[in-house]
Design a protein around this motif. Sequence first.
Motif, mmCIF file in Angstrom:
data_model
loop_
_atom_site.group_PDB
_atom_site.id
_atom_site.type_symbol
_atom_site.label_atom_id
_atom_site.label_comp_id
_atom_site.label_asym_id
_atom_site.label_seq_id
_atom_site.Cartn_x
_atom_site.Cartn_y
_atom_site.Cartn_z
ATOM 1 N N MET B 1 -11.302 43.410 28.381
ATOM 2 C CA MET B 1 -9.883 43.145 28.087
ATOM 3 C C MET B 1 -9.703 42.561 26.686
ATOM 4 O O MET B 1 -10.512 41.796 26.203
ATOM 5 N N VAL B 2 -8.607 42.909 26.063
ATOM 6 C CA VAL B 2 -8.296 42.393 24.743
ATOM 7 C C VAL B 2 -7.615 41.045 24.895
ATOM 8 O O VAL B 2 -6.716 40.873 25.708
ATOM 9 N N ARG B 3 -8.088 40.090 24.098
ATOM 10 C CA ARG B 3 -7.479 38.757 24.189
ATOM 11 C C ARG B 3 -6.150 38.734 23.436
ATOM 12 O O ARG B 3 -6.090 39.149 22.281
ATOM 13 N N TYR B 6 -5.870 37.279 19.838
ATOM 14 C CA TYR B 6 -6.119 38.082 18.643
ATOM 15 C C TYR B 6 -4.820 38.496 17.991
ATOM 16 O O TYR B 6 -4.612 38.306 16.804
ATOM 17 N N ALA B 212 -10.989 51.754 17.356
ATOM 18 C CA ALA B 212 -9.873 51.018 17.960
ATOM 19 C C ALA B 212 -8.760 52.013 18.242
ATOM 20 O O ALA B 212 -8.559 52.949 17.475
ATOM 21 N N THR B 213 -8.052 51.830 19.351
ATOM 22 C CA THR B 213 -6.981 52.772 19.670
ATOM 23 C C THR B 213 -5.816 52.550 18.714
ATOM 24 O O THR B 213 -5.674 51.491 18.111
ATOM 25 N N PHE B 216 -3.810 49.570 19.548
ATOM 26 C CA PHE B 216 -4.445 48.307 19.169
ATOM 27 C C PHE B 216 -4.188 48.001 17.698
ATOM 28 O O PHE B 216 -3.926 46.859 17.331
#
Lengths: 228, 302
Positions: B1-3, B6, B212-213, B216
């Motif tokens: 999971m992306v924090r 960030y 990275a998508t 994102f």
Amino acid sequence: MNMIEFRNVTKIYEDNTAALKNINLIVRKGEFVFLVGPSGSGKSTFIKLIIKEVDETDGSIFIAGRNICNLRSSKIPQLRRNIGCVFQDFKLLPNKTIFENVAFALEVIGKPVYEIKIQVSQVLKLVGLYDKIDSYPHQLSAGEQQRVSIARAFVNRPPILLADEPTGNLDPITSEGIMKILSRINLIGTTVLMATHDKNIVNSMRRRVVELEEGEIVRDQKRGVYGD
Amino acid sequence: MVRPGYFFSETFSSLRRNFFMTCAAISTVAITLFIVGLFTVIVYDVMGVVNSIKSQVELAVYLEDGISSGLKDYIEQEIKSWEEVDSVKYVSKDQALERFKEQNEGSDILKEIEGNPLPASFEITLKDPEKIDRVALRFYDKDGNYIEGVNDVIYGKNYVNKLFSITAIIGVITIIIIAVLLLAAIVLIFNTIRLSIYARRKEIEVMKLVGATNWFVRIPFLFEGFLEGFTGGIISIILLYFTGNFLLIRAERLIVDTMRIKEMAIVGSGGVIIYVYIGLAVLGGLIGLLSSGIALRKYVKV
Ligand SMILES: Nc1ncnc2c1ncn2[C@@H]1O[C@H](COP(=O)(O)OP(=O)(O)O)[C@@H](O)[C@H]1O
Ligand SMILES: [Mg+2]
């Protein structure tokens, strides 16, 4: 297994420059291939096609058996996660430490923190820079910076590593160090494709050499040298 | 999971970097939305006035002083016989004066009145407001003069039309101002996003390289644009809350005075103001998202 396959690939840029003409090439899994040729012969274009930074004008490209020509743009990130890339100019972020630079590659693809820590430490050991973990890029020599960029390209353990003139900015001895690391990465099963016009390196390694000239393959030799 | 941390840290460092551009962008959004909000409330008010005038459509037929009671009764019978008429109320001179005194209690005007200058009148309400013109015309003869015994006929239509045309003019001018300001706001936010994209071009390059998508890469910029627009929206709400109330009270006073409208006709915007506030905040956020979306389309290639 064919890792990279070009079938009749032609690339003509918007300004009508024909960078690659009807290229046919197969790179098998675990191979180490030098892509050589003078500047402007199409080496960088070859690499950009593989990561879909540019699109081919004609022909098809297969990566690990999959045709990537009609890949939806939303699938491109997934492709790039499986291909590490190293460049002549390192592309390190100056305001991040070595650890952060390498970790960045995992952060932006959503890896969990604990995994990032382990993987970054491992790969920095692999390139011999574990003791520089908290330094900033400007505190490192050019050779060390290139090793960081290799670490970043390899931290996600991609099956393919592309390097576009990775030693272009380095002196011969430093270049040798870079080649050792690339060999080590190749030895653990990674397919490596390196574009270069560094004669000494190619001659000392005795690996497969594919030579481009004005966008065409003029030579494909198993344990080759740079030529002339 | 992306924090999420960030995205937050990226966004805020970006906002700090372009401090002045960011301020300019936010203030423009705030001013634009303030005007949008003010205009919305004014239009709502005027509509309220118009509607209440319409619903009460009252025709006041003022009678000549010294009209004979026979003629007065005749006119009243006539009016009652018309099918469009709902009710007729006779207001005598004395009642009119009484009413006037009530409405102007404590005012100096009262001292200046001598005798009773106010006329007697019939106040007529209609079943169907649309028929008011037809009914009003019956108090004129074929030469365009009032029929015998009638001094004046007043009905709401004039106010309504006046109000409509004034609102329309204000509306056109306001819409032009809003359009220009909106464009300026979009350009300014676009510009701050362009600067942040430029400042982070190396990071973006690396992000794309390592897979990275697109989302994102975009989210921090979209968030930045959203935050700028949303903050502008919040500021416009605060402006509207303080100055808006003050100005609106003046505006309502003005309408009451110039239009000679009964004060109760003013509805006030109390009930809808909360929706206006929500609308402004949402609109601000959307403007921000739109602007950064345009910048991303232009400067961040897939
Ligand atoms: N983006 C581009 N637009 C137009 N022409 C290009 C572009 N990139 C490369 N080229 C041209 O394509 C040819 C091959 O370039 P490149 O692949 O960079 O070769 P190399 O990496 O071997 O030096 C050259 O003639 C170059 O000028
Ligand atoms: Mg090149």
